[in-house]
Design an enzyme around this catalytic site. Structure first.
Site, PDB file in Angstrom:
ATOM      1  N   VAL A   1      21.055 -16.839  -2.987  1.00 28.18           N
ATOM      2  CA  VAL A   1      19.961 -17.731  -3.393  1.00 28.18           C
ATOM      3  C   VAL A   1      19.064 -18.068  -2.210  1.00 28.18           C
ATOM      4  O   VAL A   1      17.838 -17.980  -2.282  1.00 28.18           O
ATOM      5  CB  VAL A   1      20.512 -19.021  -4.029  1.00 28.18           C
ATOM      6  CG1 VAL A   1      19.367 -19.987  -4.366  1.00 28.18           C
ATOM      7  CG2 VAL A   1      21.305 -18.696  -5.291  1.00 28.18           C
TER       8      VAL A   1
ATOM      9  N   GLU B   1      17.088 -29.161  -9.900  1.00 27.79           N
ATOM     10  CA  GLU B   1      16.930 -28.355 -11.117  1.00 27.79           C
ATOM     11  C   GLU B   1      17.861 -27.151 -11.128  1.00 27.79           C
ATOM     12  O   GLU B   1      18.404 -26.768 -12.168  1.00 27.79           O
ATOM     13  CB  GLU B   1      15.478 -27.893 -11.243  1.00 27.79           C
ATOM     14  CG  GLU B   1      15.161 -27.165 -12.532  1.00 27.79           C
ATOM     15  CD  GLU B   1      15.210 -28.069 -13.751  1.00 27.79           C
ATOM     16  OE1 GLU B   1      16.105 -27.864 -14.603  1.00 27.79           O
ATOM     17  OE2 GLU B   1      14.371 -28.974 -13.847  1.00 27.79           O
TER      18      GLU B   1
ATOM     19  N   VAL C   1      22.003 -26.736 -12.593  1.00 30.82           N
ATOM     20  CA  VAL C   1      22.581 -26.713 -13.939  1.00 30.82           C
ATOM     21  C   VAL C   1      22.413 -25.388 -14.672  1.00 30.82           C
ATOM     22  O   VAL C   1      23.372 -24.837 -15.186  1.00 30.82           O
ATOM     23  CB  VAL C   1      22.018 -27.865 -14.790  1.00 30.82           C
ATOM     24  CG1 VAL C   1      22.466 -27.744 -16.244  1.00 30.82           C
ATOM     25  CG2 VAL C   1      22.478 -29.194 -14.228  1.00 30.82           C
TER      26      VAL C   1
ATOM     27  N   GLY D   1      29.218  -7.359 -11.719  1.00 32.21           N
ATOM     28  CA  GLY D   1      28.803  -8.414 -10.804  1.00 32.21           C
ATOM     29  C   GLY D   1      28.582  -9.763 -11.446  1.00 32.21           C
ATOM     30  O   GLY D   1      28.125 -10.704 -10.784  1.00 32.21           O
TER      31      GLY D   1
ATOM     32  N   LYS E   1      28.377 -29.123 -14.629  1.00 30.20           N
ATOM     33  CA  LYS E   1      27.034 -29.156 -15.218  1.00 30.20           C
ATOM     34  C   LYS E   1      26.965 -30.169 -16.367  1.00 30.20           C
ATOM     35  O   LYS E   1      25.955 -30.851 -16.532  1.00 30.20           O
ATOM     36  CB  LYS E   1      26.656 -27.755 -15.696  1.00 30.20           C
ATOM     37  CG  LYS E   1      26.526 -26.754 -14.554  1.00 30.20           C
ATOM     38  CD  LYS E   1      26.377 -25.328 -15.046  1.00 30.20           C
ATOM     39  CE  LYS E   1      26.251 -24.363 -13.883  1.00 30.20           C
ATOM     40  NZ  LYS E   1      26.174 -22.942 -14.319  1.00 30.20           N
TER      41      LYS E   1
END
Length: 429
Positions: free
Chosen positions: A16, A130, A133, A188, A206
């Site tokens: 990320v 943001e 979740v 993956g 979450k």
């Protein structure tokens, strides 16, 4: 437009983080135009500095995350390292030294969001998350901003792509759990250790975040009832199909009918094929929101992966940078209702119960008597028998979960019940 750039530091540069850095570089002009000032990547904290990170100036790399968040000239910290510590200390330190924070850390927010929100408020900083979740799906901001004037009664969704991929493959191909997991790992979608996903820990974190925002109350990870999906079998899917249903791992957050408490839970459930969540395939996520004025809303899209998650992070980054320029902050924690979180036993739900029983007269009457003694009404019964053995499938009407659990325990004690083949909740009617 202001010419002096806003400085951004990254904590973590994995799948990320590296994508966030790439988008910041390749879309720099667009981001500057949308924010009203340029954004500059001013530092990147990593564990392995020797690793080659394409597109990132090596001079920005550091292993001293604490020094980076203490610099004092950083406007926004983007935290994508995950886990509880050192992430919690780094975030609160960043607030103390003047930076707002964008995080994707669902585990930390679910376990100790109260501390983070309090620190952000104390120092007048933003905390946006943001990406924590549902990946790229806009969900947090609609719940805490777009629906801020409404009353949300229920949030139910598929918030883990790995488990949805596995269950979808079991449904569509007839594969067993192990086979479907192997395919998810090969593609993956599943980690080498898939426990957090398949045992529901990821979805539970979450659910805690969603329940807290939806109901304006504090819901911690420990408040969320959790069941994994490793016991779901091909036979369960066959039973679901006979009922016109499929099986999903659902995160369900509900306000009690009297409005005096809330519940949050994660478990596998049968849902009718007519429900919008039933058609969510592969590794996609979807969340179904029921609000008093807005009615039913559904949010759908990719819930994980580098690019989708980075999209959510960048959306928060733009919002936080705009706030910084305006010398303002966005919405913080809203927990004014202080509603208690009820235990799972008080949740009203339905059960699908499959029993192995003796194939002889009176068995159904005995089973029905047990249900009646526990105050649980039967909706439908299906019985098949051969050579002294039989299967009995019972679907109940809605009843407190504790009564349903007590019913199952009493059934196990009947001499005519050889075993309980499967138990699953039924949702979404």
């Amino acid at each position: 437009m202001r010419t002096r750039p806003l400085k951004v530091a990254l904590l973590g540069c994995g799948v990320v983080g590296s994508e966030v850095a790439r988008i910041m570089t390749t879309h720099a002009d667009d981001l500057a135009a949308r924010i009203g000032a340029p954004v500059e990547l001013a530092g990147v904290a990593v564990r392995r500095p020797s690793k080659v990170r394409e597109g990132i100036d090596p001079s920005l790399i550091t292993t001293d995350a604490t020094a980076l968040v203490k610099r004092g000239d950083i406007d926004v910290i983007v935290e994508v390292i995950g886990g509880i510590e050192p992430a919690r200390t780094l975030i609160t330190t960043a607030f103390e030294h003047g930076a707002s924070v964008v995080s994707a850390n669902k585990a930390l927010l679910a376990q100790d969001g109260e501390t983070l929100h309090a620190a952000a408020e104390q120092h007048g900083r933003d905390l946006y998350y943001e990406a924590a979740v549902a990946g790229a799906i806009p969900l947090i901001r609609p719940l805490r901003e777009s629906l801020a004037g409404d009353k949300i009664n229920r949030v139910m969704g598929i918030v883990n792509g790995t488990t949805n991929f596995i269950l979808d493959k079991m449904d569509s191909t007839g594969a067993g759990y192990s086979e479907a997991l192997d395919e998810a790992t090969a593609l993956g979608y599943a980690e080498a250790d898939p426990t957090a996903d398949v045992e529901g820990y990821d979805a539970a974190a979450k659910a805690a975040i969603l329940a807290g925002i939806a109901f304006h109350t504090r819901v911690r990870l420990d408040d969320v009832y959790r069941e994994g999906m490793t016991e779901v079998t091909a036979s369960d899917f066959a039973s679901a199909k006979r009922m016109g249903c499929t099986i999903k791992l659902l995160a369900i957050c509900e306000r009690a009918a009297d409005g005096e408490s809330v519940t949050a839970r994660v478990h596998p459930a049968m849902i009718p094929l007519s429900h919008p969540l039933a058609s969510v395939r592969e590794a996609y996520n979807a969340v179904f929101v029921e609000a008093e004025a807005a009615g039913r809303l559904m949010f759908y899209g990719p819930g994980a992966g580098g690019s989708p998650t980075a999209s959510a992070v960048l959306g928060d980054l733009v919002a936080v940078c705009r706030n910084k320029l305006a010398e303002a902050t966005g919405p913080g924690e809203s927990a004014y209702t202080q509603l208690p979180v009820s235990p799972m036993g008080e949740v009203v739900t339905r059960y699908h119960i499959s029993l192995d029983v003796a194939d002889k007269p009176g068995v159904l009457a005995q089973v029905a008597t047990v249900f009646a003694e526990h105050g649980v009404s039967i909706d439908t019964v299906r019985q098949q028998g051969k050579d002294g053995e039989a299967s009995l499938v019972v679907v109940t009407h809605r009843a407190p979960d504790a009564a349903l659990s007590g019913t199952v325990e009493a059934l196990r004690k009947l001499d005519t019940v050889r075993g309980v083949a499967s138990i699953m909740r039924v949702e979404g009617e």
